[in-house]
Write an enzyme that holds these catalytic residues in place. Structure first.
Site, PDB file in Angstrom:
ATOM      1  N   SER A 136       0.914  -1.269  -0.225  1.00 56.54           N
ATOM      2  CA  SER A 136      -0.085   0.067   0.088  1.00 56.54           C
ATOM      3  C   SER A 136       0.879   1.228   0.126  1.00 56.54           C
ATOM      4  O   SER A 136       2.149   1.306  -0.480  1.00 56.54           O
ATOM      5  CB  SER A 136      -0.732  -0.133   1.312  1.00 56.54           C
ATOM      6  OG  SER A 136      -1.873   1.038   1.250  1.00 56.54           O
ATOM      7  N   TYR A 150      -3.872   7.460  -7.589  1.00 49.07           N
ATOM      8  CA  TYR A 150      -3.023   6.628  -6.806  1.00 49.07           C
ATOM      9  C   TYR A 150      -3.714   6.272  -5.391  1.00 49.07           C
ATOM     10  O   TYR A 150      -3.492   5.338  -4.836  1.00 49.07           O
ATOM     11  CB  TYR A 150      -1.758   7.164  -6.638  1.00 49.07           C
ATOM     12  CG  TYR A 150      -0.383   6.371  -5.991  1.00 49.07           C
ATOM     13  CD1 TYR A 150      -0.102   4.854  -6.672  1.00 49.07           C
ATOM     14  CD2 TYR A 150       0.138   6.696  -5.001  1.00 49.07           C
ATOM     15  CE1 TYR A 150       0.762   4.315  -5.948  1.00 49.07           C
ATOM     16  CE2 TYR A 150       1.233   6.104  -4.263  1.00 49.07           C
ATOM     17  CZ  TYR A 150       1.447   5.024  -4.575  1.00 49.07           C
ATOM     18  OH  TYR A 150       2.295   4.132  -4.159  1.00 49.07           O
ATOM     19  N   LYS A 154      -4.828   2.743  -3.758  1.00 48.69           N
ATOM     20  CA  LYS A 154      -4.307   2.177  -2.469  1.00 48.69           C
ATOM     21  C   LYS A 154      -5.206   2.296  -1.262  1.00 48.69           C
ATOM     22  O   LYS A 154      -5.289   1.469  -0.442  1.00 48.69           O
ATOM     23  CB  LYS A 154      -3.000   3.055  -2.170  1.00 48.69           C
ATOM     24  CG  LYS A 154      -1.731   2.811  -3.093  1.00 48.69           C
ATOM     25  CD  LYS A 154      -1.337   1.559  -3.135  1.00 48.69           C
ATOM     26  CE  LYS A 154      -0.189   1.542  -3.875  1.00 48.69           C
ATOM     27  NZ  LYS A 154       0.400   0.053  -4.115  1.00 48.69           N
TER      28      LYS A 154
HETATM   29  N1  LIG Z   1       9.011   3.485  -3.895  1.00 47.57           N
HETATM   30  C1  LIG Z   1       8.218   4.061  -3.124  1.00 47.57           C
HETATM   31  O1  LIG Z   1       8.431   5.154  -2.612  1.00 47.57           O
HETATM   32  C2  LIG Z   1       6.873   3.605  -2.561  1.00 47.57           C
HETATM   33  C3  LIG Z   1       6.262   4.272  -1.640  1.00 47.57           C
HETATM   34  C4  LIG Z   1       4.874   3.929  -1.179  1.00 47.57           C
HETATM   35  C5  LIG Z   1       4.380   2.639  -1.631  1.00 47.57           C
HETATM   36  N2  LIG Z   1       5.159   2.083  -2.752  1.00 47.57           N
HETATM   37  C6  LIG Z   1       4.525   0.751  -3.306  1.00 47.57           C
HETATM   38  O2  LIG Z   1       5.379  -0.307  -3.393  1.00 47.57           O
HETATM   39  C7  LIG Z   1       5.247  -1.139  -4.334  1.00 47.57           C
HETATM   40  C8  LIG Z   1       6.386  -1.245  -5.077  1.00 47.57           C
HETATM   41  O3  LIG Z   1       7.026  -0.108  -5.654  1.00 47.57           O
HETATM   42  P1  LIG Z   1       8.544   0.283  -6.173  1.00 47.57           P
HETATM   43  O4  LIG Z   1       9.031   1.495  -5.580  1.00 47.57           O
HETATM   44  O5  LIG Z   1       9.370  -1.043  -5.853  1.00 47.57           O
HETATM   45  O6  LIG Z   1       8.184   0.368  -7.837  1.00 47.57           O
HETATM   46  P2  LIG Z   1       9.098   0.194  -9.155  1.00 47.57           P
HETATM   47  O7  LIG Z   1      10.540   0.213  -8.581  1.00 47.57           O
HETATM   48  O8  LIG Z   1       8.565   1.078  -9.895  1.00 47.57           O
HETATM   49  O9  LIG Z   1       8.899  -1.687  -9.586  1.00 47.57           O
HETATM   50  C9  LIG Z   1       7.635  -1.906  -9.659  1.00 47.57           C
HETATM   51  C10 LIG Z   1       7.463  -3.138 -10.168  1.00 47.57           C
HETATM   52  O10 LIG Z   1       6.175  -3.500 -10.790  1.00 47.57           O
HETATM   53  C11 LIG Z   1       6.311  -4.177 -11.870  1.00 47.57           C
HETATM   54  N3  LIG Z   1       5.254  -3.509 -12.752  1.00 47.57           N
HETATM   55  C12 LIG Z   1       4.689  -2.501 -12.951  1.00 47.57           C
HETATM   56  N4  LIG Z   1       3.676  -2.480 -13.601  1.00 47.57           N
HETATM   57  C13 LIG Z   1       3.445  -3.914 -14.150  1.00 47.57           C
HETATM   58  C14 LIG Z   1       2.202  -4.472 -14.781  1.00 47.57           C
HETATM   59  N5  LIG Z   1       1.334  -3.886 -15.370  1.00 47.57           N
HETATM   60  N6  LIG Z   1       2.410  -6.025 -14.770  1.00 47.57           N
HETATM   61  C15 LIG Z   1       3.155  -6.507 -14.107  1.00 47.57           C
HETATM   62  N7  LIG Z   1       4.293  -5.854 -13.536  1.00 47.57           N
HETATM   63  C16 LIG Z   1       4.152  -4.652 -13.542  1.00 47.57           C
HETATM   64  C17 LIG Z   1       7.717  -3.583 -12.622  1.00 47.57           C
HETATM   65  O11 LIG Z   1       8.303  -4.532 -13.287  1.00 47.57           O
HETATM   66  P3  LIG Z   1       8.185  -4.187 -15.142  1.00 47.57           P
HETATM   67  O12 LIG Z   1       8.347  -2.881 -15.611  1.00 47.57           O
HETATM   68  O13 LIG Z   1       9.157  -5.095 -15.622  1.00 47.57           O
HETATM   69  O14 LIG Z   1       6.714  -4.777 -15.332  1.00 47.57           O
HETATM   70  C18 LIG Z   1       8.568  -3.565 -11.343  1.00 47.57           C
HETATM   71  O15 LIG Z   1       9.101  -4.930 -11.206  1.00 47.57           O
HETATM   72  C19 LIG Z   1       4.201  -0.333  -5.464  1.00 47.57           C
HETATM   73  O16 LIG Z   1       2.842  -1.109  -4.948  1.00 47.57           O
HETATM   74  C20 LIG Z   1       4.129   0.879  -4.902  1.00 47.57           C
HETATM   75  O17 LIG Z   1       2.840   1.646  -4.966  1.00 47.57           O
HETATM   76  C21 LIG Z   1       6.332   2.369  -3.220  1.00 47.57           C
END
Ligand SMILES: NC(=O)c1ccc[n+]([C@@H]2O[C@H](COP(=O)([O-])OP(=O)(O)OC[C@H]3O[C@@H](n4cnc5c(N)ncnc54)[C@H](OP(=O)(O)O)[C@@H]3O)[C@@H](O)[C@H]2O)c1
Length: 259
Positions: A136, A150, A154
């Site tokens: 989330s 977004y 969430k």
């Molecule tokens: N980073 C932050 O600061 C943060 C903060 C709060 C919450 N979150 C949450 O944490 C989670 C992970 O975030 P992250 O920062 O690690 O994101 P990220 O670095 O952008 O990685 C996202 C991952 O999801 C995959 N992906 C995206 N769209 C997809 C689709 N349609 N089908 C299959 N795979 C898909 C991407 O791979 P491909 O591009 O290879 O498909 C990648 O492996 C998310 O739910 C995000 O909302 C992150």
């Protein structure tokens, strides 16, 4: 002999998902992972673990991918120990500039993909008394200009986790707030934020990077990993809850300590 644990993780190619996968390959078990692309780092992991990981290259919002994941769980014995629903995207635009089709498309990725896979996985999770870990965000509870889709997706994740935990007493569920993490998602936010964030938010998000306040993705990944493995008892007081990885109640699960 007890069967080896089975884990499913979506979005395993980058960021928090990739770091979680790296933890999981180090322990006994079978991993089923999903992403649209296979960047070099993931490719190396897959090549070194051909008998341990089944990777499906495709979109989480495609039900065919969910069906392939479920078929693999069945082939591997039919028990699922942890379902890690990690995929999320964070487009930025004011409400009056977003078509309903865009809302639907992002809801498909951020929310309905979770519903679809979780629903299909319930029988297998029940057999293992398994866990569902959903990613989330603070955006689920904090409204921000430009972040309507977004925030809404969430918020739905949080409520879905809550109801799932009520209905399925054999399955433990948690919606995690990872904090502001140094991944491609934050890069993407910095690129897009002029499309709708307030001046104050633009400054805030720029400063996260400038002041090196972004978390190492290993930090949330260590919490996800430790919540997923059956060796660790699930914190029942957090079942169904939306919890920050910095919550005191998760302290023993955060085995990666930032310097
Ligand atoms: N980073 C932050 O600061 C943060 C903060 C709060 C919450 N979150 C949450 O944490 C989670 C992970 O975030 P992250 O920062 O690690 O994101 P990220 O670095 O952008 O990685 C996202 C991952 O999801 C995959 N992906 C995206 N769209 C997809 C689709 N349609 N089908 C299959 N795979 C898909 C991407 O791979 P491909 O591009 O290879 O498909 C990648 O492996 C998310 O739910 C995000 O909302 C992150």
């Amino acid at each position: 002999m007890p069967s080896e644990p089975i884990y499913v993780i979506t979005g395993a190619s980058k960021g928090i998902g990739l770091e979680t996968l790296k933890y999981l390959v180090e322990v006994p078990g079978y991993i089923i992972s999903v992403s649209r692309t296979i960047p070099e780092e993931l490719s190396k992991i897959l090549n070194a673990n051909t008998s341990k990981i089944a990777h499906f290259c495709g979109k989480v919002e495609d039900p065919e991918i969910s069906k392939m994941v479920i078929r693999t769980i069945e082939e591997k014995g039919g028990k699922l120990n942890a379902l890690i629903l990690n995929v999320g995207i964070a487009p930025i635009a004011p409400i009056d500039k977003i078509d309903a089709d865009v809302w639907r498309a992002v809801f498909d990725i951020n929310f309905f993909s979770m519903v679809d896979l979780a629903q299909r996985a319930i029988p297998y999770l029940k057999k293992a008394k398994g866990r569902v870990i959903m990613l989330s965000s603070g955006a689920a509870v904090n409204a921000k200009n430009g972040w309507s889709i977004y925030c809404c997706t969430k918020a739905c994740v949080n409520m879905f986790a809550k109801v799932l935990s009520l209905e399925q007493s054999d399955i433990k569920t948690i919606a995690l707030r990872p904090g502001v993490v140094n991944t491609g998602m934050q890069e993407e936010i910095r690129k897009q934020m002029k499309n709708g964030f307030t001046k104050e938010d633009i400054e805030k998000f720029k400063n996260y990077e400038k002041n090196k306040e972004l978390k190492d993705p290993k930090e949330p990944a260590s919490v996800i990993f430790n919540l997923a493995i059956p060796e660790n008892e699930f914190p029942m007081e957090l079942n169904g809850e939306f919890v920050s990885i910095d919550d005191e109640k998760l302290a023993k699960f955060k085995t990666f300590k930032p310097e």
